[in-house]
Write an enzyme that holds these catalytic residues in place. Structure first.
Site, PDB file in Angstrom:
ATOM      1  N   TYR A 281     -35.656 -33.727 -38.230  1.00 53.55           N
ATOM      2  CA  TYR A 281     -36.083 -33.046 -37.030  1.00 53.55           C
ATOM      3  C   TYR A 281     -35.087 -32.933 -36.176  1.00 53.55           C
ATOM      4  O   TYR A 281     -35.007 -31.997 -35.242  1.00 53.55           O
ATOM      5  CB  TYR A 281     -37.383 -33.585 -36.835  1.00 53.55           C
ATOM      6  N   ASP A 442      -9.987 -14.898 -52.649  1.00 51.52           N
ATOM      7  CA  ASP A 442     -10.344 -16.468 -52.636  1.00 51.52           C
ATOM      8  C   ASP A 442      -9.284 -16.999 -53.712  1.00 51.52           C
ATOM      9  O   ASP A 442      -9.557 -17.509 -54.709  1.00 51.52           O
ATOM     10  CB  ASP A 442     -11.745 -16.712 -53.178  1.00 51.52           C
TER      11      ASP A 442
HETATM   12  C1  SPV Z   1     -16.701 -21.443 -52.861  1.00 54.66           C
HETATM   13  O1  SPV Z   1     -17.819 -21.310 -52.191  1.00 54.66           O
HETATM   14  O2  SPV Z   1     -15.609 -20.991 -52.414  1.00 54.66           O
HETATM   15  C2  SPV Z   1     -16.717 -22.256 -54.282  1.00 54.66           C
HETATM   16  C3  SPV Z   1     -17.824 -22.197 -54.768  1.00 54.66           C
HETATM   17  O3  SPV Z   1     -15.679 -22.825 -54.481  1.00 54.66           O
HETATM   18  S1  SPV Z   1     -18.012 -20.861 -55.954  1.00 54.66           S
HETATM   19  O4  SPV Z   1     -17.602 -19.684 -55.081  1.00 54.66           O
HETATM   20  O5  SPV Z   1     -19.173 -20.734 -56.780  1.00 54.66           O
HETATM   21  O6  SPV Z   1     -16.769 -20.996 -56.916  1.00 54.66           O
HETATM   22 MG    MG Z   2     -14.111 -22.102 -53.637  1.00 54.62          MG
END
Ligand code: SPV
Ligand code: MG
Length: 669
Positions: A281, A442
């Site tokens: 909390y 990414d």
């Molecule tokens: C991220 O959030 O960057 C991850 C998790 O590595 S995933 O996108 O599911 O690979």
């Molecule tokens: Mg990742």
């Protein structure tokens, strides 16, 4: 403020009881006389100066008072004509001690419960205790109320009158008016009437207001029968039980003040919130439950300390059934409001009462709280908290954060449900979301310096533990530096995935080319990382991509055991299937051999599974990996489109968070 207690009277109607001592020394309960009870009550309200008029057995009385060893400075004034005059003359004798302050005026034979004194003292005005519900007494004091004020006090007034008790608080300026008339009366030889007769003549200038004490105990003892009835009431009052709940891990004068007030209501039990309830909390407790419990056990006046396991009071109130629950009035609004309403409902079930005292907004306390929060944000304290939370709760949750503001959302969002509060325990610094926020793919293209900058932004404004998405961890030679940097910053855990080469996001699965690292090579990376770290707190979690890359369950399990053997502090198993079956199968099989290593899941695809189901299966960390990004950016796109479509911002306005709310999200230092 000083008290004047009138004890010069002979108390003839008490019979043998007053043969050897003044009436005020009569026992009213096993542990108190009328007088000791009065004095202890005064002390509990910080009244530490008492002028006492005495008469017969004056030295017995003086000795008795000193022998009580209360923190009170006594001034005794003997009325030499005690058997020929009324207390108007006793006040006259003591007048030189009574001209410099506000006073509490009371007769030595009046017995009252603390709430009466509290009501009297809380009044800004000069006031007297009266009761609108008690019948008008035949012989005792009545107060005539006119235009909200007391115009006369005496035994012979019946019209517009209420039963009144000789317990007053008189402010200095009003008292000087009354006292001056008392002096005039006595100088003129009128020493046998009531002091109230002198008041009645000046009541237009000496403004005394009624304080209605209704059924509360406030009664004079004149006869052995009074003694019997009032003693029975005192017994009842003494049996009352009070409950208050505390979540604090440091005690300041504001807490002491409220505890003292609670003690006046009866025997006080303090419920100390369990670590888990506190963490859910407000913030992680700096001091564990046992120590917090001990803090309260050592406070004078606290009768008992128990554990309150939930934020909701329902269970504990139904068990303890206290007469009063005490709380600050800060919960009248805000997120604790439903808890308060629940308390009122439960108290109603058995006739208990909620007593709320004004919450102290003392900036000093806020500053202390801010200091504690700042402490929690320090790297050494923050780093170890993830492991502690896992140990404490069994299963913890994390949500992604990729900026200061998303960090604050992760830090502050709270939901109250079924008497419990829910918050995220930690933050996930997702590579996907961090890259996306920077407009990059990414693929480990956002370098560590930039990723550390994001961590820093988040750390600056939050206190919760951070789990860092370390992608592949890079070259082993680079990974050791990453580990040390993260550890120094106060990050709790890095998760590295067993991939090599150009990393792509796992949710692409086999749609893109992705290569899994060998068990041997990845184990070397884990070992190097574990060797590089300086503290015991920092965790390295090995993420297994076998299910993502369709390499099968056996491969996933073989890797899991090998990585743990190499020193991994936790295992993350990932899947991009909607059906959670393979995740459950992995965790069940892993747990059959390893019951302790924490298991992490990221249920982006298998999102129907609840946290309780994960916990039951043996999962310890659930990461909601990208939900602020995936909800936030579409809203932004929508806003941008709406403005373009309408060539103005009006239509976009209703989608917007009010400026005030966004400002409130950001705490001021
Ligand atoms: C991220 O959030 O960057 C991850 C998790 O590595 S995933 O996108 O599911 O690979
Ligand atoms: Mg990742």
């Amino acid at each position: 403020m000083k008290a004047i207690i009138l004890n010069s009277g002979v108390g003839q109607r008490m019979g043998a009881i007053t043969d050897t001592q003044p009436k005020c020394m009569t026992e009213i309960s096993s542990d108190n006389t009328i007088l000791s009870r009065q004095l202890k009550n005064l002390v509990s309200f910080d009244i530490d100066e008492v002028v006492m008029t005495t008469g017969y057995y004056n030295s017995v009385l003086e000795e008795y008072c000193e022998g009580l060893h209360l923190p009170i400075k006594f001034t005794f004034v003997n009325n030499p004509l005690y058997d020929k005059t009324n207390y108007i003359y006793s006040i006259y004798c003591a007048r030189e001690h009574l001209k410099d302050d506000d006073i509490i005026l009371l007769h030595g034979d009046v017995v009252f419960e603390p709430l009466v004194l509290e009501a009297i003292l809380e009044s800004k005005h000069s006031c007297m205790a009266v009761s609108s519900t008690q019948p008008l007494p035949e012989k005792d004091f009545k107060a005539v109320i006119e235009k909200g004020r007391i115009s006369r006090v005496g035994v012979n007034f019946f019209e517009n009158a209420m039963a009144a008790q000789p317990l007053y608080k008189i402010n200095h300026e009003d008292w000087l008016i009354w006292l001056e008339n008392i002096e005039r009366f006595c100088n003129e030889g009128r020493r046998n009437c009531y002091a109230e007769d002198a008041f009645n003549e000046v009541s237009d200038r000496c403004k005394i207001y009624p304080v209605d004490i209704k059924e509360m105990l406030c009664a004079e003892i004149d006869t052995p029968q009074d003694l019997k009835t009032v003693s029975a009431r005192v017994k009842e009052v003494n049996k009352r039980r009070v409950y208050m709940c505390c979540s604090t891990d440091f005690i300041h004068s504001g807490h002491i003040a409220i505890i003292r007030k609670a003690c006046r209501l009866g025997r006080l039990t303090i419920g100390v919130l369990s670590d888990e309830a506190v963490a859910s909390y407000k913030r992680f407790p700096l001091i564990p439950f046992d120590e917090r419990k001990r803090l309260f056990e050592n406070i004078a006046g606290v009768d008992k300390v128990v554990e309150q396991q939930k934020l909701s009071y329902t269970d504990i109130l139904r068990t303890l059934k206290p007469d009063y629950v005490v709380h600050g009035d800060d919960w009248v609004s805000g997120f604790q409001k439903p808890i308060r309403e629940e308390v009122i409902t439960v108290l109603d079930e058995y006739g208990g009462r909620l007593v709320e005292y004004p919450y102290s907004n003392n900036p000093k306390y806020k500053q202390m709280d801010a200091l504690q929060r700042a402490e929690l944000a320090m790297p050494d304290l923050r780093r170890g908290r993830l492991r502690k939370l896992i140990d404490m709760k069994g299963l913890i949750t994390a949500i992604e954060a990729h900026s200061g503001i998303t960090g604050l959302i992760a830090e502050k969002t709270t939901v109250l449900q079924d008497g419990k509060t829910y918050q995220f325990d930690a933050m996930w610094l997702s590579s996907l979301c961090d890259s996306t926020a920077k407009g990059k793919p990414d693929i480990e293209v956002v370098d560590m310096t930039s990723r550390f900058r994001t961590i820093d932004d988040i750390m600056e404004v939050t206190t919760k533990p951070i789990i860092f998405d370390g992608d592949t961890g890079g070259q082993t030679e680079h990974f050791v530096y990453t580990v040390r940097s993260l550890e120094r910053m106060g990050v709790s855990m890095i998760i590295i995935e067993d991939k090599i080469g150009l990393k792509k996001n796992s949710l692409f699965g086999t749609e893109v080319k992705q290569e899994q690292d060998t068990i041997e090579h990845f184990c070397e990376k884990i070992k190097a990382g574990k060797k590089a770290q300086k503290t015991k707190d920092f965790m390295i979690c090995a993420r297994i991509e076998s299910l993502i890359l369709e390499k099968g369950m056996d491969d996933a399990l073989e890797r899991a055991f090998a990585f743990v053997e190499a020193g991994a502090d936790a295992i993350m198993i990932h899947s991009r299937k909607k059906d959670p079956a393979e995740i459950f199968e992995f965790v069940t099989k892993f747990r059959a051999t390893d019951s302790t290593t924490p298991v992490v899941v990221v249920p982006t695809s298998f999102n129907t599974v609840t946290e309780d189901e994960f916990k039951a299966c043996g999962v310890n960390v659930v990461i909601y990996a990208n939900h602020l990004t995936r909800t936030g950016f579409p809203a932004m796109q929508n806003a941008a489109r709406t403005i373009l479509e309408h060539h103005r911002a009006k239509e976009c306005d209703e989608m917007c968070m009010p400026i005030k709310e966004i400002i409130n999200l950001i705490p001021e230092e």
